[in-house]
Design a protein around this motif. Structure first.
Motif, PDB file in Angstrom:
ATOM      1  N   GLN A   1       0.837  -1.213   0.046  1.00  0.00           N
ATOM      2  CA  GLN A   1      -0.054   0.110  -0.058  1.00  0.00           C
ATOM      3  C   GLN A   1       1.024   1.181   0.016  1.00  0.00           C
ATOM      4  O   GLN A   1       1.628   1.387   0.623  1.00  0.00           O
ATOM      5  N   ALA A  97      -2.737  12.053  -5.553  1.00  0.00           N
ATOM      6  CA  ALA A  97      -3.305  10.600  -5.619  1.00  0.00           C
ATOM      7  C   ALA A  97      -2.578   9.654  -6.880  1.00  0.00           C
ATOM      8  O   ALA A  97      -2.058  10.310  -7.685  1.00  0.00           O
ATOM      9  N   ARG A 100      -5.721   5.247 -10.901  1.00  0.00           N
ATOM     10  CA  ARG A 100      -6.207   3.922 -11.085  1.00  0.00           C
ATOM     11  C   ARG A 100      -7.295   3.699 -12.236  1.00  0.00           C
ATOM     12  O   ARG A 100      -7.431   2.652 -12.620  1.00  0.00           O
ATOM     13  N   VAL A 107     -12.803   9.219  -8.934  1.00  0.00           N
ATOM     14  CA  VAL A 107     -13.221   7.826  -8.648  1.00  0.00           C
ATOM     15  C   VAL A 107     -11.860   7.108  -9.360  1.00  0.00           C
ATOM     16  O   VAL A 107     -11.618   5.878  -9.229  1.00  0.00           O
ATOM     17  N   GLY A 110      -6.706   6.974  -6.431  1.00  0.00           N
ATOM     18  CA  GLY A 110      -6.910   6.503  -5.061  1.00  0.00           C
ATOM     19  C   GLY A 110      -5.460   6.650  -4.400  1.00  0.00           C
ATOM     20  O   GLY A 110      -4.519   7.282  -4.660  1.00  0.00           O
ATOM     21  N   SER A 111      -5.674   6.329  -3.136  1.00  0.00           N
ATOM     22  CA  SER A 111      -4.288   6.391  -2.076  1.00  0.00           C
ATOM     23  C   SER A 111      -4.038   7.798  -1.922  1.00  0.00           C
ATOM     24  O   SER A 111      -3.096   8.422  -1.851  1.00  0.00           O
ATOM     25  N   TRP A 112      -5.170   8.477  -1.642  1.00  0.00           N
ATOM     26  CA  TRP A 112      -5.100   9.957  -1.478  1.00  0.00           C
ATOM     27  C   TRP A 112      -4.325  10.482  -0.408  1.00  0.00           C
ATOM     28  O   TRP A 112      -4.209   9.843   0.716  1.00  0.00           O
TER      29      TRP A 112
END
Length: 122
Positions: A1, A97, A100, A107, A110-112
């Motif tokens: 992650q 971010a 993806r 949307v 991700g992984s903000w």
């Protein structure tokens, strides 16, 4: 992650410049596209800029094109947003971010990170 940490925000007068940084940890960003978004009080988070994995392709929102520049240094696992000719309407929390999806909506990212505040005074 992957974890993202933004920095470089602050208070600046209209017409000034700031350089935001987004440092990643936990995973290399070498193969990922990245993006910057911003969110002003009472407004939805909006797209600002995106860059592909190599830095060869960049895309900007109309509102910042010609004033902002997105770049990356894969050796440092860092993405930058150089902001010039700042305007009061650029005031917002800025987020980076990981891309993806194929589009530039929230949307698709991700992984903000936690965001960094940019305030432009008139």
């Amino acid at each position: 992650q992957v974890q993202l940490v933004e920095s470089g925000g602050g208070l600046v007068q209209a017409g000034g410049s700031l350089r935001l940084s987004c440092v990643a940890s936990g995973r290399t960003l070498t193969t990922y596209g990245m993006g910057w978004f911003r969110q002003a009080p009472g407004k939805e988070r909006e797209f600002v800029a995106t860059i592909n994995w190599s830095g060869s392709m960049r895309n900007y929102a109309d509102s910042v094109r010609g004033r902002f520049t997105i770049s990356r240094d894969n050796a440092k696992n860092t993405v930058y947003l150089q902001m010039n000719s700042l305007k009061p309407e650029d005031t917002a929390v800025y987020y980076c971010a990981v891309r993806r999806g194929l589009h530039t909506t929230v949307v698709d990212f991700g992984s903000w990170g936690q965001g960094t505040q940019v305030t432009v005074s008139s």
